[in-house]
Design a protein around this motif. Structure first.
Motif, mmCIF file in Angstrom:
data_model
loop_
_atom_site.group_PDB
_atom_site.id
_atom_site.type_symbol
_atom_site.label_atom_id
_atom_site.label_comp_id
_atom_site.label_asym_id
_atom_site.label_seq_id
_atom_site.Cartn_x
_atom_site.Cartn_y
_atom_site.Cartn_z
ATOM 1 N N ARG A 469 0.816 -1.210 0.000
ATOM 2 C CA ARG A 469 0.000 0.000 0.000
ATOM 3 C C ARG A 469 0.853 1.266 0.000
ATOM 4 O O ARG A 469 0.325 2.370 -0.144
ATOM 5 C CB ARG A 469 -0.917 0.013 1.230
ATOM 6 N N VAL A 470 2.167 1.117 0.192
ATOM 7 C CA VAL A 470 3.054 2.277 0.325
ATOM 8 C C VAL A 470 3.563 2.692 -1.046
ATOM 9 O O VAL A 470 4.050 1.860 -1.825
ATOM 10 C CB VAL A 470 4.235 1.958 1.258
ATOM 11 N N ARG A 471 3.485 3.966 -1.315
ATOM 12 C CA ARG A 471 4.019 4.525 -2.551
ATOM 13 C C ARG A 471 5.085 5.563 -2.192
ATOM 14 O O ARG A 471 5.040 6.172 -1.126
ATOM 15 C CB ARG A 471 2.911 5.201 -3.374
ATOM 16 N N ASP A 472 6.020 5.767 -3.093
ATOM 17 C CA ASP A 472 7.081 6.762 -2.912
ATOM 18 C C ASP A 472 7.853 6.517 -1.617
ATOM 19 O O ASP A 472 7.790 7.295 -0.661
ATOM 20 C CB ASP A 472 6.505 8.186 -2.920
ATOM 21 N N VAL A 488 11.846 1.633 6.720
ATOM 22 C CA VAL A 488 12.009 1.743 5.271
ATOM 23 C C VAL A 488 12.656 0.481 4.701
ATOM 24 O O VAL A 488 12.257 -0.019 3.642
ATOM 25 C CB VAL A 488 12.836 2.998 4.915
ATOM 26 N N ALA A 489 13.648 -0.058 5.425
ATOM 27 C CA ALA A 489 14.305 -1.282 4.959
ATOM 28 C C ALA A 489 13.323 -2.456 4.928
ATOM 29 O O ALA A 489 13.330 -3.266 3.993
ATOM 30 C CB ALA A 489 15.497 -1.611 5.856
ATOM 31 N N VAL A 490 12.475 -2.558 5.955
ATOM 32 C CA VAL A 490 11.474 -3.625 6.001
ATOM 33 C C VAL A 490 10.464 -3.448 4.868
ATOM 34 O O VAL A 490 10.104 -4.413 4.173
ATOM 35 C CB VAL A 490 10.771 -3.650 7.372
ATOM 36 N N LEU A 491 10.000 -2.225 4.661
ATOM 37 C CA LEU A 491 9.065 -1.965 3.569
ATOM 38 C C LEU A 491 9.676 -2.330 2.220
ATOM 39 O O LEU A 491 9.032 -2.964 1.371
ATOM 40 C CB LEU A 491 8.655 -0.493 3.577
ATOM 41 N N ASP A 492 10.912 -1.926 2.021
ATOM 42 C CA ASP A 492 11.596 -2.210 0.757
ATOM 43 C C ASP A 492 11.679 -3.717 0.520
ATOM 44 O O ASP A 492 11.422 -4.205 -0.588
ATOM 45 C CB ASP A 492 12.990 -1.582 0.791
ATOM 46 N N TYR A 493 12.014 -4.468 1.577
ATOM 47 C CA TYR A 493 12.129 -5.927 1.444
ATOM 48 C C TYR A 493 10.759 -6.549 1.132
ATOM 49 O O TYR A 493 10.647 -7.405 0.246
ATOM 50 C CB TYR A 493 12.690 -6.522 2.727
ATOM 51 N N LEU A 494 9.724 -6.126 1.863
ATOM 52 C CA LEU A 494 8.406 -6.724 1.679
ATOM 53 C C LEU A 494 7.798 -6.360 0.323
ATOM 54 O O LEU A 494 7.055 -7.158 -0.258
ATOM 55 C CB LEU A 494 7.471 -6.271 2.801
ATOM 56 N N ILE A 495 8.101 -5.166 -0.181
ATOM 57 C CA ILE A 495 7.615 -4.788 -1.519
ATOM 58 C C ILE A 495 8.265 -5.654 -2.584
ATOM 59 O O ILE A 495 7.619 -6.094 -3.547
ATOM 60 C CB ILE A 495 7.880 -3.289 -1.769
ATOM 61 N N GLU A 496 9.563 -5.941 -2.410
ATOM 62 C CA GLU A 496 10.279 -6.777 -3.374
ATOM 63 C C GLU A 496 9.938 -8.254 -3.223
ATOM 64 O O GLU A 496 10.041 -9.016 -4.184
ATOM 65 C CB GLU A 496 11.789 -6.579 -3.200
ATOM 66 N N GLU A 497 9.533 -8.677 -1.997
ATOM 67 C CA GLU A 497 9.207 -10.085 -1.737
ATOM 68 C C GLU A 497 7.765 -10.167 -1.242
ATOM 69 O O GLU A 497 7.510 -10.386 -0.043
ATOM 70 C CB GLU A 497 10.170 -10.659 -0.684
ATOM 71 N N PRO A 498 6.791 -9.993 -2.112
ATOM 72 C CA PRO A 498 5.394 -9.877 -1.679
ATOM 73 C C PRO A 498 4.825 -11.142 -1.035
ATOM 74 O O PRO A 498 3.818 -11.064 -0.337
ATOM 75 C CB PRO A 498 4.646 -9.530 -2.973
ATOM 76 N N ASP A 499 5.448 -12.291 -1.245
ATOM 77 C CA ASP A 499 4.902 -13.549 -0.709
ATOM 78 C C ASP A 499 5.570 -13.975 0.592
ATOM 79 O O ASP A 499 5.284 -15.057 1.104
ATOM 80 C CB ASP A 499 5.060 -14.673 -1.743
ATOM 81 N N THR A 500 6.446 -13.149 1.114
ATOM 82 C CA THR A 500 7.165 -13.560 2.318
ATOM 83 C C THR A 500 6.272 -13.449 3.553
ATOM 84 O O THR A 500 5.223 -12.806 3.534
ATOM 85 C CB THR A 500 8.438 -12.714 2.509
ATOM 86 N N SER A 530 -8.517 -3.899 14.575
ATOM 87 C CA SER A 530 -9.818 -4.153 13.931
ATOM 88 C C SER A 530 -9.801 -3.740 12.470
ATOM 89 O O SER A 530 -10.453 -4.356 11.626
ATOM 90 C CB SER A 530 -10.933 -3.414 14.677
ATOM 91 N N GLU A 531 -9.065 -2.663 12.152
ATOM 92 C CA GLU A 531 -8.953 -2.190 10.774
ATOM 93 C C GLU A 531 -7.479 -1.930 10.467
ATOM 94 O O GLU A 531 -7.033 -0.777 10.435
ATOM 95 C CB GLU A 531 -9.785 -0.922 10.581
ATOM 96 N N PRO A 532 -6.705 -2.982 10.231
ATOM 97 C CA PRO A 532 -5.253 -2.819 10.057
ATOM 98 C C PRO A 532 -4.884 -1.927 8.874
ATOM 99 O O PRO A 532 -3.935 -1.150 8.967
ATOM 100 C CB PRO A 532 -4.747 -4.254 9.864
ATOM 101 N N GLU A 533 -5.624 -2.024 7.755
ATOM 102 C CA GLU A 533 -5.279 -1.209 6.593
ATOM 103 C C GLU A 533 -5.431 0.278 6.904
ATOM 104 O O GLU A 533 -4.544 1.089 6.602
ATOM 105 C CB GLU A 533 -6.160 -1.582 5.389
ATOM 106 N N ALA A 534 -6.568 0.638 7.531
ATOM 107 C CA ALA A 534 -6.811 2.045 7.846
ATOM 108 C C ALA A 534 -5.792 2.562 8.862
ATOM 109 O O ALA A 534 -5.283 3.683 8.719
ATOM 110 C CB ALA A 534 -8.235 2.219 8.382
#
Length: 584
Positions: A469-472, A488-500, A530-534
């Motif tokens: 969900r993160v952009r830029d 940022v490092a965790v986000l970068d890894y999870l964006i590159e490895e979406p199935d991890t 209750s609403e993790p995305e929000a």
């Protein structure tokens, strides 16, 4: 097969296996909401505090303090090393473990040859013992019967220069294993035995393989004990004599005893006291302690009560401090004058040993007793000196609970309030300032400015798909906030490895300092969102807004000092519009 296991394979393996299935085949689990729960397999608890999260592919043991992925569980429960655990998981889903080719990788034969030579030497030494009445009489005099000798593989190296050397057509592997010594620089000139006229003790790794030997002379050799030299298989600072036998006898030992030598280990086992191990002619190392804590929660060091024993205990304490953690305990047993563990039990039986264990000193008491010996606690200066001397040792403790317990123990010794001791340890901050800081931490659970980052990481570990969900990401990377580098490092890894999964992410961080922090954040949440995305979107938006606000303030400061460039003016306008969009 040689070579390194690819990290990508390990990550994929952790995402494909079912950790609940792996653990439930060894531990009885029952569903508890999103997790599975059972009794800790690493402690003797009566109330279940062991959780397995199928979403995160991780386990959390709040009783012993252990947590990790399926690899870590197999290493702890089945006593496997890392490679064995990976291979076991791969077998469970029917896949082969690939290996990366590397010019630096040693061929498997480089260890297979020495291992075979060591096993051949072990058979030779055991056979020689059966034919040596002198060696048999020595063992009987030390109270070692045939059954104990067979259990520990005790043997005898005959009093000859070539008794073992003659067993090998090719001396190369035996030389590499440290069994033989070349005459001169060239093995072609011949070799001779390293161990001669000695009782031999095979040193086994955690898999039970003979990787070295220790030998006790039966003659007047000035070197009473002799160990194999360091080899590719044997590093004395990483091995413990008797650990393999202890783990065979006790599946999950409540405690392990660290004694001085081979005969102490063997003698205690002869009297029914299991769980003794010995260092191999070296002081206790951090590697020794990590190895011990993979098998037990409590380590008891056994030393002579004289000055030399106290010095050795202090060295062990210094190595133990950074390894302490939840569920880990270190104690120090000091033996009566004139006794070693073997003689104490031989004279007083198991009851004498149990009594010595009962009065073993906790690490905190031994630490403070030794430090207080040089301080006059009847004076304010002496009490201040004790706190000053304790400070560097407390700073080395990564476990907050142990550190807190030691600070509590300083209260009656110094007759100071706990807040005053903590202020002194912080370098003299006033009690009012310390109190204000403590109240803020208590009310928020953490400094306010760190909460959004920690919560974002917690949500990501619970639901890694939130990273998509993160952009830029570059804009977030510019936010000056504690912990942002990790986020940022965790986000970068999870964006590159979406199935991890969380387990795969933390495994990828195996060699990083932040791994422990991620493991803590991955623990089950008391109240799932209750609403993790929000909630996640709101945190990211607030972090972006903070970054923009700080950037606006920086540009305004530049404007006050000089004229802005065209590019800086445009950036300020864009940032102001962005902030207005957030209602700032």
């Amino acid at each position: 097969m040689n070579g390194r296991i690819p990290e990508s394979f390990i990550s994929d393996l952790l995402s494909r296996i079912d950790i609940v299935e792996i653990i439930s085949s060894r531990v009885e689990l029952k569903r508890a909401g999103r997790e599975w729960r059972g009794l800790s397999p690493f402690s003797n608890e009566k109330t279940p505090s062991f959780f397995v999260s199928p979403a995160k592919q991780m386990y959390f043991d709040f009783s012993s303090g252990q947590n990790g992925n399926a690899i870590g569980f197999l290493m702890a429960f089945d006593r496997l090393d890392f490679v064995e655990a990976v291979e076991e998981l791969a077998r469970s889903i029917g896949v082969e473990v690939p290996r990366e080719s590397s010019g630096r990788a040693r061929p498997r034969a480089s260890t297979e040859g020495p291992l075979a030579a060591l096993e051949q030497a072990q058979r030779h030494f055991e056979s020689a013992l059966r034919h040596s009445q002198v060696a048999i009489d020595y063992l009987k005099a030390r109270g070692i019967d045939g059954g104990t000798a067979r259990r520990f593989g005790i043997g005898f190296a005959p009093d000859r220069w070539d008794s073992l050397a003659l067993q090998f057509k090719d001396p190369g592997p035996a030389l590499a294993a440290g069994l033989l010594i070349a005459r001169g620089d060239d093995p072609a000139n011949g070799c001779y035995d390293r161990f001669r006229n000695r009782i031999t003790f095979p040193i086994r790794d955690t898999r039970g393989r003979v990787i070295a030997f220790g030998g006790r002379t039966l003659g007047d050799d000035p070197a009473k004990y002799l160990n194999s030299p360091e080899t590719d298989l044997f590093h004395k600072g990483r091995q413990l004599y008797g650990l393999y036998q202890a783990r065979q006898a006790l599946q999950h030992p409540a405690q392990l005893y660290v004694v001085e030598g081979y005969m102490d280990v063997v003698g205690l086992a002869r009297h029914g006291i299991e769980g003794a191990v010995a260092t191999l002619g070296t002081a206790t190392t951090a590697d020794h302690l990590h190895l011990l804590f993979r098998s037990t929660r409590r380590v008891i060091f056994c030393f002579d009560g004289d000055d030399a024993g106290k010095r050795a205990a202090w060295k062990a304490l210094e190595q133990a401090l950074p390894t302490l953690g939840p569920g880990r305990e270190v104690r120090f047993m000091f033996l009566p004058d004139g006794h070693d563990p073997d003689s104490l039990v031989a004279e007083g039986g198991e009851a004498a040993w149990e009594q010595a264990v009962t009065v073993a000193q906790p690490l905190s008491r031994f630490l403070l007793d030794r430090l207080a010996a040089d301080c006059d606690l009847t004076t304010p200066d002496g009490r201040g000196q004790l706190i000053a001397q304790a400070a560097p040792y407390l700073a080395r403790m990564e476990d907050a609970a142990t550190r807190t317990a030691i600070i509590d123990a300083l209260v009656p010794r110094t007759h100071l309030a706990r807040a005053d001791i903590e202020a002194a340890l912080r370098g003299g901050r006033s009690q009012s300032a310390a109190g204000a800081s403590a109240r803020a931490a208590a009310s928020n659970g953490a400094p306010r400015r760190q909460r959004p980052v920690g919560r974002a990481l917690q949500l990501l570990l619970d639901q890694p798909q939130l990273a998509q969900r993160v952009r830029d990401l570059d804009e977030l990377a510019q936010v000056n906030q504690p912990g942002m580098d990790l986020l940022v490092a965790v986000l970068d890894y999870l964006i590159e490895e979406p199935d991890t999964t969380a387990a795969g992410l933390i495994q990828a961080w195996a060699d990083r300092d932040q791994r422990q922090q991620l493991e803590v954040l991955a623990r089950p949440m008391a109240v799932p969102p209750s609403e993790p995305e929000a909630e996640f979107d709101d945190i990211v938006a607030r972090l972006r807004d903070r970054g923009r606000r700080l950037r606006v303030e920086a540009l305004l400061q530049v404007a006050r000092e000089r004229e802005l460039s065209a590019g800086e003016t445009e950036e300020l306008r864009a940032l102001t519009v962005a902030r207005s969009g957030r209602g700032s």
